[in-house]
Structure formats: structure tokens, C-alpha cells
Design an enzyme around this catalytic site. Structure first.
Site, PDB file in Angstrom:
ATOM      1  N   ASP B 426       0.860  -1.186   0.000  1.00  0.00           N
ATOM      2  CA  ASP B 426       0.000   0.000   0.000  1.00  0.00           C
ATOM      3  C   ASP B 426       0.895   1.234   0.000  1.00  0.00           C
ATOM      4  OD1 ASP B 426      -1.674   2.124   0.653  1.00  0.00           O
ATOM      5  OD2 ASP B 426      -2.791   0.998   2.160  1.00  0.00           O
ATOM      6  N   HIS B 427       0.856   1.984  -1.107  1.00  0.00           N
ATOM      7  CA  HIS B 427       1.797   3.084  -1.257  1.00  0.00           C
ATOM      8  C   HIS B 427       1.401   4.322  -0.446  1.00  0.00           C
ATOM      9  CE1 HIS B 427       5.184   5.117  -2.776  1.00  0.00           C
ATOM     10  NE2 HIS B 427       5.241   4.571  -3.967  1.00  0.00           N
TER      11      HIS B 427
END
Lengths: 457, 454
Positions: B426-427
Site C-alpha cells: 500500500d503506497h
């Protein structure tokens, strides 16, 4: 000059002649109108696919005045996937073309008029004139009154000729005489510095309308970019999508709503390459071999041939139809090899060649590009190692095939050798296909490709 | 049969008469007593995402006496079948939802009577409940309390001829008969928009864009279109588990993810596996332990982002492992994987697998993961990427370990076992460098796995 004067004199009586005809007794006129309407039909813009909302006319196969039979092709229309011939549903004469080649019309709108017999052609043409005059905003009553006032009394024998005259486009100028133009057109011409004497009118009766002035203004500018731009597309400009490009873009955006994952696999292709060399002379392509291998693997893993259409169920497809992505001039399309698991490799290759030819000529039928249940995309010819492809809407998986390259490989017992290997990467819809399903499918596919003798049965 | 009928008939009548005749105080006491002795058994919420449950089977039958804590029913949640216990002693008087039926969470599924005297009363109540459900009128009790319904409010009549000045001007301009226009303004007044609609005019300027919706309210991805059915296709609806998997996958579309892959030499890990295999330790367990140790050194990869604006750092390292089951996909969770030794982990894993196959996992055994491992190596897969589960920061996709020719800096060839690992993260909370550093640590552990046995 004399001819122009003659046309001018006959243009004006047509209005009064029509008015006098309108003044005829009611029963007679209603009967006549009914009869006239029944014998003139419209040809509509067809809906060539469920998503098509407007179509562009590529060319008219039939010309005005041609006699047509039911089922004859009349026009070529560009849909979002292919160019298609449109046939007439009735016999008759092509009386008037309402939308010329190169223009677009919404689905269901009239694009031409068909007259049942030659007697109705003039009526149809006047009907066409009213069609074209109704599409711009109706002129104010003042214009009509002004136009009516100088009309001389018409001689009775000239009535038939007068009816057909309005359809003929003719310059409104009379060798330096008065210019017939709408007030808005005159205003535009003054603002934009356009000489009305050099403008050809396309309005009713050859009148110059605003559109003509704008067209005259735009005409010289069109030449400049064409001569100046050496590359195909001038840099720094915005180029709208073609119909096909618009469809590709729409499909790619739709794919954002599907949760996908990818599994990659390395497959040794030495045996496949040898088989290809043997049967290449019989017209078999590598694409056909890959499609056949894929179809055989899908038979054993039907969930990978499945799709999810409503977000809450599997749709298991009866047929295995392999779509193959093909880049053609100005677009991307996926011709479909239907029942690829049932056809032999030679029939499959012949079918593929036929489809590719049709695709390049933009003549694919909808079922030849819409019926895919699994898609193949091959960029191997560019030397690509590996890539992932976007899953088309309505299918469960797409396989991206990379180039087959000599690779140094080792074995557990310490030996080193060189084998040709390619990497395939499958993207799948995780609502219906799970990781283990896809991995098992690829395991099967690898076995088929690495021992390809079954491909020729 | 004959003996049952008279009590049913007499019970509703006698209390009514008694209530009417008796003084106020005794009436209230009696009503309270009656209510207190009949309880409902509700459809439980077996997970945070569960909204309705399907009844698999009834463990207790109508008329059975049950003790507090006894299982009475088996309910299928989106992840497992679970026994539901009663919270009170009593007699199962009425089953409201039969086996195979579905009920929303919180809805009554059975009635529990405190004693045999109340069984008949409970049945009468059940009839009233079912009657209420079928006819859908308001319950007679509520109706009696509310009294007669008020008369329907009289709709204000539309006033003809009333229009705004601008609408009148437009009507004159476009030659629209304003008397024939239906008004949509307040009190049926004809507005400019109505006149334009009647004239067939469309605004050339687009309406002003609506105010931007919050991230939670409106998902950023387009909703999946419902496509037409395929001719000749066979439609098979999702099972509860498959529907849950599909829903989770669609939810993942809202998270911006990226991937980093890493190749590592596994000869030493394979050798260790050969040593501990006889003690029940699997390759999966070794990888779980390695990941857990690496996560303790990189806690941001063990974190999650739940609200779009904060890190949630997790106390525990709970590794979920994706398992393909018959007709489904599940991720049993090895909790506190960093604190357990590999032998304990291996025993725990066997227990979880067995439960998963029998659909008996408890919610905490599949919902508590902070990091997920997915292994398709047994299929010979090179490399794959997995979908990040909702509520987690990262998932690791493990490919097959296979003999590979590698060259060293000195220019010598050798053959080593190599596997490719691909992590999706999850950036919003985990950046490229975070993930790369984690993988570097993980690779070191895998390539020198002595610490796994400590």
C-alpha cells in the site's frame, strides 16, 4: 448568364406553385399527401453494435439516382470496431443523400431517402431540401416575406421543372448583382473580412448562410498545416480519437473496475520451435500454435475460460474462443478464433490468416471480434522479455507472451546448458479465478508446449 | 392434539380478562412477568463484515431443554460454519428460521421459553411474528398503542397559471403555451427550466460540477458494469465464501499499490528444510518465520492504513497464509509468528489447515492478519503478484525455487537454487525504499537461515 437568369426566374415561382397546391380542396390534398408519403422511405443510420451511439459514413456505395434492390449495399459505415456495408431493406431509387461521406450521424437518424419510382424522385428531393433547411434554425418570417415579394406570376407549363430546381446548388450571385445571404451570414462576413461574392451558398435557394461564411474562412487555413507539417501529426496539437481508438480507450478504462492479479511462467520452447519449422511451409503460424496450445489447456481448466458478468456468479462459457490482439494501422483489435479447441492446427491457421486480412481491411463482423472467451497478446516479435496485458471486460483472463530467447539454464545435478525459453504472464479476474487455478492452468500449458506433438492432432 | 388446542385458545383470553378486571398494580406486575420469561435468540454477527447469515442446521429441536452455553444452531458465515450457543437456560419453544434459510444479523431466529408453561405463549407470539412478517402491517401491539392513524395529509393542489417572470418571458420568446407546462418549482410554480424543457431546449453550458465527494463516500474506481449474459453459457452463483472473496477483491481496487520483486538463493534454506522436515516443519512455515523476523525490523511493512490519513502500527506480527480450498480461498493466520519457534508454528499451522478444510476457523483465525504470504511455488510458477487484502499493508507472492545458472563477480558460473519474491504494498504508507529494505533483510535471512531455528 442567360441560363442563370432562367434558373433565377424558375426558383421563385416554385414557392407560389407549392402554395397554390396547398390551397387545393382538403380531401384531395390529404389523399395526395398520404400517397406521396407512402412512396418515399428513409434510410436510417443503423446500430451496428450495442454500444454504438453514432456512426461515421465512410463512403456511399450507391449514387443519387441509382436504382436499388432489397439487400443491395448502399453505404459503408464506420462503427467503433469495423467498417460495415449497410443494405437497403426496400427496392427503389436512391433519391437524396442526406449525410455525405466523411460526416457522422446519430444512430436512428435519416441518412438518405429512397423513392419507390422515378415519379417520386423530385418530391423526395424537395423533402430532402426541407430536411436540410430544417436542420439550421428556421429563418424569421421577415425573410420569407422579403423573398416572396419580388416573385412574378409563374407560367403553367414550367411547374414540373420548378419543383426540381431548388435541389440544385447554384451560386446566388448574379455576376456582380445582389447577394442573397442571411443577415447573420452578412454580419459574420463583415466581422471576419470574407468576400461574400466568392462564397458558394448552401442554404435554401442557394442562399449564403453563416456556415458557408465560416467554411470559406476556414478553407485557406486548412492548407497551411498540411504543407507545413512534415511528420504525420503536427507536434503540440491535440488529435481526437478515431472511432476505434475511442473504443479501445473506453475498454481500458472499464478494466479499472475489475480486480486482477498476474501469474508468470517460464516455458522452454525448443520442441515447439522445431515443430514450427516442420509445418511452417503448410501455412501454420506461431500464433496458431500458441492459440491451439492455450485452447487445449483451457479444456482442462474451464474456470480460466470463465467470466464474471454481474459481480456475483461464474459464467462458464460453452465454447473456447481465443481472441488474439493485433495492432493495425491506427488501432487495436482482437480477432477471435472460435472453437479453437476443436479445429486442427491447419484449419486454425487458415482461419487466422482470413481474420487478419479482414482486420486490416476493417471488415470484421461483430462476432469475429466480440466473442472471445480468453485473449492472447504476443509481443515476442519485438524481443520483449515479459509484459502484462490489460484484461478486456467480459473475459476472465489474458495471456501476455514474451520472446523466446536462448537462455543459460542449470539442472539440479550441476549441468549447464542453453535452452530457448519464453516467459508468459497471465492476468486474471480474481473474482472468479484464484491463484491456484491460474497456476495449475499454466502448469498444464507448459507441459503441452514443452511436448507439442499433441498440437498436430 | 385435542389437549393442545384449549390452552392456546384460553391463554390469550384469560390474561386479557384478568387485566381488565384487576386493579392497576397487579396488572403491571403480571405483564412484566410474562415478558421476562420468553427470550429471543438472534442471528449473531460472526465477523465485522457479516450482514446476514445462513442457517446450516439446528442442533437443538423445538421442545428441547437447553442449558446456558449449549450450541443450538450452526450458522454459515462468509468464512466458516460456526456453532451458536444460547446465553440462557430454557426450552427451545419455536424455531423461526428453518435450516437452509437466511436471516439478517440481529434478527430473531428462535424463541426461548423459561419454563414449559410459557411454551404455548411463545408459540402464539411466534405466530404473531410470522403473521406480521407476511402481511407487513404494523404489529397490532404497536397499532393499539398508537391509536387510530391520522388522516392522510391533503396534498396542496397545483396552482395553474403561476409562473416566474423569467419563465413567462421565455415562454413568450419560444412560443410555449405556459398553461400546458407542468411546474416543478415551489407550490407547483412554473420555472424557467420547465419552459425550456417544454420547448426542448438543452443548456449548452454544462451544469456546475458537484462538490467533490469524500474518499469514503464515493469509491474512486468506476463500478463494475453488469454485462449481458453469454448465449450458451452456464451461470453458477457464488457460494457465500466465493462472494466474500469477490467482494474483498473488488474492495482492493481502492488502494494504490506498487510492487517490488527480489530474487534470492535458497540452497541453505532448502538444506535446513531437509533437516527439519522430519519434525513436521514445512517450507511454508520457514518462510513465515523468515517474514516475521524481517517484519520486526521493518514495522512499517507490518502497518496498515485504514482511514486514508494515518499509519496503524500493529503490536503483533500475524502472518496470514493464502490457502486454496475446495471451491474457495482462505487465509488462516499464524498469530505472533515472530515470537514462536518453527516447531510450534508448524503444529499451529497443521491445526489451522485442518480447521480451514473443515470450515471451522474462528474469526480471529482468519481476520487478524497483518501481513499475508501467498505461495504458488508448488506449481512451478516463476513469479506472480497477489492482490493486497483490505486492511493490510503488504502481501508477499512467493514463486518456485529452481536451479539457476548464476555468475559471480570473479567470472565463475555455478548453479544455485533461486526463487523470486514479489511484494505488493500500500503506497499510502509504505514507500519503495521501505519495501526494498525489508526485502533485503528478508533475503539475508533466507540466504543464511540459522536464526530461524533460534
Amino acid at each position: 448568364m442567360a441560363g442563370l437568369l432562367h434558373l433565377q426566374s424558375t426558383l421563385l415561382p416554385s414557392a407560389s406553385a407549392l402554395r397554390r397546391r396547398a390551397g387545393a380542396p382538403v380531401p384531395c390534398s390529404s389523399r395526395r399527401r398520404c400517397r406521396v408519403e407512402a412512396k418515399i422511405r428513409e434510410i436510417f443510420m443503423p446500430a451496428l453494435s450495442s454500444t454504438m451511439t453514432e456512426g461515421k459514413i465512410v463512403s456511399w456505395t450507391a449514387a443519387e439516382g441509382d436504382r436499388l434492390s432489397k439487400g443491395d449495399p448502399v453505404v459503408v459505415v464506420e462503427s467503433d470496431k469495423a467498417d460495415m456495408d449497410v443494405e437497403t431493406f426496400h427496392d427503389g431509387f436512391l433519391a437524396a443523400v442526406l449525410v455525405p461521406a466523411g460526416e457522422s450521424a446519430p444512430v436512428g437518424s435519416a441518412i438518405a431517402l429512397l423513392a419507390e419510382s422515378e415519379e417520386e424522385i423530385p418530391v423526395a428531393q424537395s423533402q430532402a431540401a426541407s430536411f436540410s433547411s430544417s436542420s439550421p434554425s428556421p429563418p424569421p418570417p421577415q425573410e420569407t416575406a422579403q423573398e416572396a415579394s419580388p416573385s412574378p406570376p409563374p407560367p403553367p407549363p414550367s411547374a414540373p421543372v420548378a419543383v426540381s430546381a431548388p435541389a440544385l446548388p447554384s451560386p446566388a450571385t448574379q455576376g456582380g448583382g445582389r447577394v442573397v445571404a442571411s443577415p447573420y451570414a452578412k454580419k459574420l462576413a463583415k466581422d471576419l473580412g470574407v468576400d461574400l461574392f466568392s462564397v458558394t451558398g448552401s442554404g435554401p435557394g442557394g442562399r449564403i448562410v453563416a456556415k458557408d461564411v465560416e467554411a470559406a474562412l476556414a478553407a485557406p487555413k486548412k492548407a497551411a498545416p498540411v504543407t507545413a507539417a512534415r511528420p504525420d501529426v503536427p507536434l503540440g496539437s491535440t488529435v481526437p480519437f478515431t472511432t476505434m481508438q475511442g473504443a479501445v480507450s473506453k475498454n481500458m478504462v472499464e478494466s479499472l473496475a475489475v480486480p486482477t492479479f498476474r501469474v508468470g511462467y517460464t516455458i522452454t520452447t525448443d520442441a515447439l520451435d522445431q515443430l514450427y519449422k516442420k509445418i511452417k511451409s503448410k501455412g501454420v503460424t506461431m500464433t496458431a500454435l500458441l492459440a491451439k496450445a492455450t485452447a487445449m489447456a483451457l479444456v482442462q481448466h474451464p474456470v480460466v475460460n470463465c467470466s464474471c458478468r454481474d459481480g456475483k456468479s461464474f459464467t462458464y462459457n460453452k465454447s473456447i474462443n481465443i481472441a488474439v490482439a493485433v495492432a493495425i494501422d491506427g488501432g487495436l483489435i482482437t480477432p477471435v478464433l472460435q472453437d479453437a479447441d476443436k479445429l486442427d492446427i491447419y484449419s486454425l491457421s487458415r482461419k487466422w490468416k482470413e481474420l487478419v486480412d479482414k482486420a486490416r481491411a476493417k471488415q470484421l463482423q461483430p462476432h469475429e471480434y466480440n466473442s472471445g472467451t480468453f485473449t492472447l497478446s504476443n509481443l515476442g516479435m519485438f524481443g520483449v522479455d515479459r509484459f502484462d496485458a490489460i484484461l478486456p471486460p467480459g473475459t476472465g483472463a489474458i495471456m501476455a507472451v514474451g520472446a523466446s530467447e536462448p537462455t543459460v539454464v542449470g539442472t539440479k545435478d550441476g549441468r549447464i546448458g542453453i535452452k530457448s525459453q519464453m516467459q508468459v504472464n497471465v492476468t486474471a479476474d480474481h473474482r472468479v479465478i484464484y491463484g491456484a487455478d491460474l497456476a495449475a492452468f499454466l502448469q498444464t500449458l507448459a507441459k503441452i508446449i514443452e511436448d507439442p506433438k499433441d498440437l498436430t492432432f | 392434539m385435542a389437549s393442545l388446542i384449549p390452552p392456546c385458545l384460553s391463554v390469550p383470553t384469560a390474561p386479557g380478562r384478568a387485566r381488565l378486571a384487576a386493579p392497576g398494580a397487579p396488572r403491571r406486575r403480571r405483564m412484566a412477568v410474562v415478558r421476562a420469561k420468553i427470550r429471543e435468540i438472534f442471528m449473531p454477527a460472526l465477523s465485522s463484515t457479516m450482514m446476514e447469515g445462513k442457517i446450516v442446521s439446528w442442533t437443538a429441536a423445538e421442545g428441547d431443554r437447553v442449558g446456558k452455553g449449549d450450541p443450538v444452531v450452526v450458522v454459515e458465515s462468509d468464512k466458516a460454519d460456526m456453532d451458536v450457543e444460547t446465553f440462557h437456560d430454557g426450552i427451545v419453544a419455536v424455531v423461526l428460521v428453518p435450516a437452509g434459510g437466511t436471516a439478517p444479523v440481529g434478527a430473531p431466529i428462535a424463541l426461548l421459553a423459561e419454563s414449559e408453561e410459557e411454551v404455548a405463549l411463545a408459540r402464539a407470539r411466534a405466530q404473531a411474528l410470522s403473521q406480521g412478517q407476511s402481511q407487513a402491517p404494523s404489529p397490532p401491539h404497536a397499532a393499539a398503542a398508537l391509536g387510530p392513524p391520522p388522516p392522510a395529509p391533503v396534498a396542496p393542489p397545483a396552482t395553474k397559471g403561476i409562473a416566474t417572470p423569467y419563465a413567462k418571458k421565455l415562454a413568450k420568446q419560444h412560443r410555449v403555451d405556459i398553461a400546458g407546462v407542468v411546474g416543478t418549482g415551489p407550490h407547483g410554480r412554473v420555472t424557467a427550466a420547465d419552459v425550456e424543457a417544454a420547448a426542448g431546449i438543452k443548456h449548452k453550458r454544462p451544469p456546475p460540477p458537484p462538490p467533490p465527494a469524500s474518499v469514503d463516500a464515493a469509491p474512486l474506481v468506476p463500478a463494475s458494469a453488469v454485462l449481458p449474459p453469454v448465449p450458451g453459457g452456464t451461470v453458477v452463483p457464488f457460494t457465500t465464501m466465493q462472494a466474500a472473496v469477490s467482494k474483498n477483491m473488488v474492495e482492493s481496487l481502492r488502494v494504490p499499490t506498487f510492487r517490488v520483486s527480489y530474487s534470492m538463493i535458497t540452497d541453505k534454506l532448502d538444506a535446513l528444510y531437509e533437516k527439519v522436515k522430519s519434525k513436521g516443519v514445512t517450507k511454508t512455515v520457514l518462510l513465515v518465520k523468515a517474514a516475521a523476523v524481517a517484519l520486526t525490523q521493518h514495522p512499517v511493512v507490518n502497518a496498515s492504513c485504514r482511514d486514508g490519513k494515518s499509519f496503524s502500527y500493529n503490536n503483533d506480527v500475524n502472518i496470514g497464509v493464502a490457502v486454496a480450498l475446495e471451491g474457495g480461498l482462505l487465509t488462516p493466520v499464524l498469530e505472533d509468528a515472530d515470537k514462536m519457534d518453527i516447531y510450534l508454528l508448524a503444529r499451529k499451522w497443521r491445526v489451522l489447515l485442518k480447521k480451514a478444510r473443515m470450515k471451522q476457523l474462528q474469526p480471529n483465525e482468519y481476520n487478524s492478519g497483518t501481513f499475508t504470504l501467498s505461495n504458488l511455488g508448488m506449481f512451478g510458477v516463476d513469479k506472480f503478484d497477489a492482490i493486497l487484502p483490505a486492511g493490510q499493508g503488504a502481501i508477499m507472492a512467493v514463486g518456485a525455487s529452481r536451479p539457476t545458472v548464476v555468475a559471480d563477480k570473479d567470472g565463475f558460473f555455478s548453479i544455485k537454487s533461486e526463487m523470486l519474491v514479489n511484494v505488493t504494498a500500500d503506497h499510502r504508507i509504505i514507500y519503495g525504499a521501505d519495501l526494498a529494505a525489508f526485502l533485503q533483510t528478508f533475503a539475508k535471512i533466507v540466504e543464511d537461515p540459522e536464526c530461524l531455528t533460534l
